[in-house]
Design a protein around this motif. Structure first.
Motif, PDB file in Angstrom:
ATOM      1  N   ARG A  95       0.830  -1.198   0.000  1.00 44.18           N
ATOM      2  CA  ARG A  95       0.000   0.000   0.000  1.00 44.18           C
ATOM      3  C   ARG A  95       0.874   1.261   0.000  1.00 44.18           C
ATOM      4  NH1 ARG A  95      -5.239   0.488   0.910  1.00 44.18           N
ATOM      5  NH2 ARG A  95      -5.334  -1.633   1.754  1.00 44.18           N
ATOM      6  N   GLY A  96       0.732   2.023  -1.077  1.00 41.57           N
ATOM      7  CA  GLY A  96       1.496   3.253  -1.201  1.00 41.57           C
ATOM      8  C   GLY A  96       2.968   3.045  -1.515  1.00 41.57           C
ATOM      9  N   LEU A  97       3.315   1.814  -1.935  1.00 42.51           N
ATOM     10  CA  LEU A  97       4.731   1.512  -2.177  1.00 42.51           C
ATOM     11  C   LEU A  97       4.925   0.905  -3.565  1.00 42.51           C
ATOM     12  CD1 LEU A  97       7.650   1.306  -1.081  1.00 42.51           C
ATOM     13  CD2 LEU A  97       7.058  -0.983  -0.251  1.00 42.51           C
ATOM     14  N   ASP A  98       5.714   1.555  -4.389  1.00 46.01           N
ATOM     15  CA  ASP A  98       6.116   1.026  -5.691  1.00 46.01           C
ATOM     16  C   ASP A  98       7.562   0.537  -5.593  1.00 46.01           C
ATOM     17  OD1 ASP A  98       3.665   1.886  -6.545  1.00 46.01           O
ATOM     18  OD2 ASP A  98       4.412   3.681  -7.557  1.00 46.01           O
ATOM     19  N   GLN A  99       7.925  -0.327  -6.522  1.00 49.90           N
ATOM     20  CA  GLN A  99       9.295  -0.860  -6.520  1.00 49.90           C
ATOM     21  C   GLN A  99       9.927  -0.721  -7.902  1.00 49.90           C
ATOM     22  OE1 GLN A  99      10.580  -4.765  -4.642  1.00 49.90           O
ATOM     23  NE2 GLN A  99      10.749  -5.334  -6.804  1.00 49.90           N
ATOM     24  N   ALA A 100      11.138  -0.244  -7.939  1.00 51.58           N
ATOM     25  CA  ALA A 100      11.879  -0.111  -9.191  1.00 51.58           C
ATOM     26  C   ALA A 100      13.202  -0.866  -9.072  1.00 51.58           C
ATOM     27  CB  ALA A 100      12.144   1.354  -9.514  1.00 51.58           C
ATOM     28  N   LEU A 101      13.555  -1.580 -10.139  1.00 50.37           N
ATOM     29  CA  LEU A 101      14.824  -2.327 -10.182  1.00 50.37           C
ATOM     30  C   LEU A 101      15.615  -1.867 -11.391  1.00 50.37           C
ATOM     31  CD1 LEU A 101      16.752  -4.675  -9.375  1.00 50.37           C
ATOM     32  CD2 LEU A 101      15.350  -6.169 -10.826  1.00 50.37           C
TER      33      LEU A 101
END
Length: 260
Positions: free
Chosen positions: A199-205
């Motif tokens: 919730r409210g958290l995106d992830q980028a790699l």
């Protein structure tokens, strides 16, 4: 055939056989029958048939050597061929004939440092090369292997001792590894992005080049080992230093000669 005569026959057979394909077929039988005073007739017949097959094969076809002698091998550093100042010189021998086909030096400390510095300087530039330019480089590398396919196969036979059929299979696998690196290029570049991982958290790699790679090729798969690492390191944006096996350095020299 008595014990002494059988020992002499096995010795002559071991000395006479040069084809690795025949050695693989004969070795289990040889090991079994060497410990027997009077082996069964079918084992003797099999060994004799193998010996005759080798002799007939030699009469039918002898693969010409690419070069009788390759001279003293050089180092390829920073896009240039370098004569080594080392006084440690070794001989490279054709395993099928026992003849010396090249001499090669063991690098001095200063030559190793020169290679490291050149690779590190290349890393600062290669890591920023656009994807499409790296792809073009890899496709050109593949084209060089196709263009010089026959020569590389014959060098592998001469320097390593493989049959020509085995060498062709190895070189085809090398080309497939380069193709695979081309295919992996996009995945090694674009990274990943996940929305709402929590919730409210995106992830980028993001994938980033790590630095200079050192590849030490084993003597049993000198060309295949090169292709299993070098194209992928290049696709990742990483320069490569390659140290060949002392048993078959002409194989790696040939790759750099046709692709540099």
């Amino acid at each position: 055939m008595g014990s002494a005569e059988w020992d002499l026959f096995l010795y002559k057979l071991a000395v006479d056989i040069k084809s690795r394909a025949v050695i693989r077929m004969s070795c289990p039988i040889y090991q079994y029958s060497r410990n027997m005073i009077n082996p069964p007739g079918e084992i003797k017949s099999t060994l004799l048939a193998n010996l005759m097959m080798v002799k007939e094969t030699r009469k039918m076809a002898v693969l010409p050597e690419v070069e009788k002698h390759y001279g003293k091998l050089k180092f390829f550093i920073d896009g240039k061929w370098i004569d080594s100042a080392s006084d440690q010189i070794y001989e490279d021998v054709n395993p099928a004939t026992g003849e010396v086909i090249a001499e090669f030096p063991s690098a001095t400390d200063s030559e190793i440092e020169q290679a490291v510095q050149a690779a590190q300087a290349a890393f600062a530039q290669w890591r920023r090369v656009p994807l499409r330019d790296k792809a073009r480089y890899l496709f050109d590398l593949r084209a060089k292997f196709e263009e010089h396919y026959d020569r590389l196969c014959r060098v592998l036979v001469q320097d390593h001792g493989r049959t020509i059929g085995e060498a062709r299979g190895t070189l085809r696998r090398c080309i497939e590894n380069i193709e695979s690196a081309c295919s992996a290029l996009l995945l090694l570049t674009k990274g990943e992005y996940v929305t709402e991982l929590a919730r409210g958290l995106d992830q980028a790699l993001y994938w980033e080049p790590r630095g200079v790679f050192l590849i030490i090729t084993p003597n049993n798969i000198p060309m295949h080992a090169w292709s299993s690492f070098v194209p992928y390191a290049i696709a990742s944006g990483c320069p490569v230093m390659v140290s060949p096996s002392k048993n078959d350095p002409v194989c790696l020299d040939a790759i750099f000669r046709v692709t540099a």
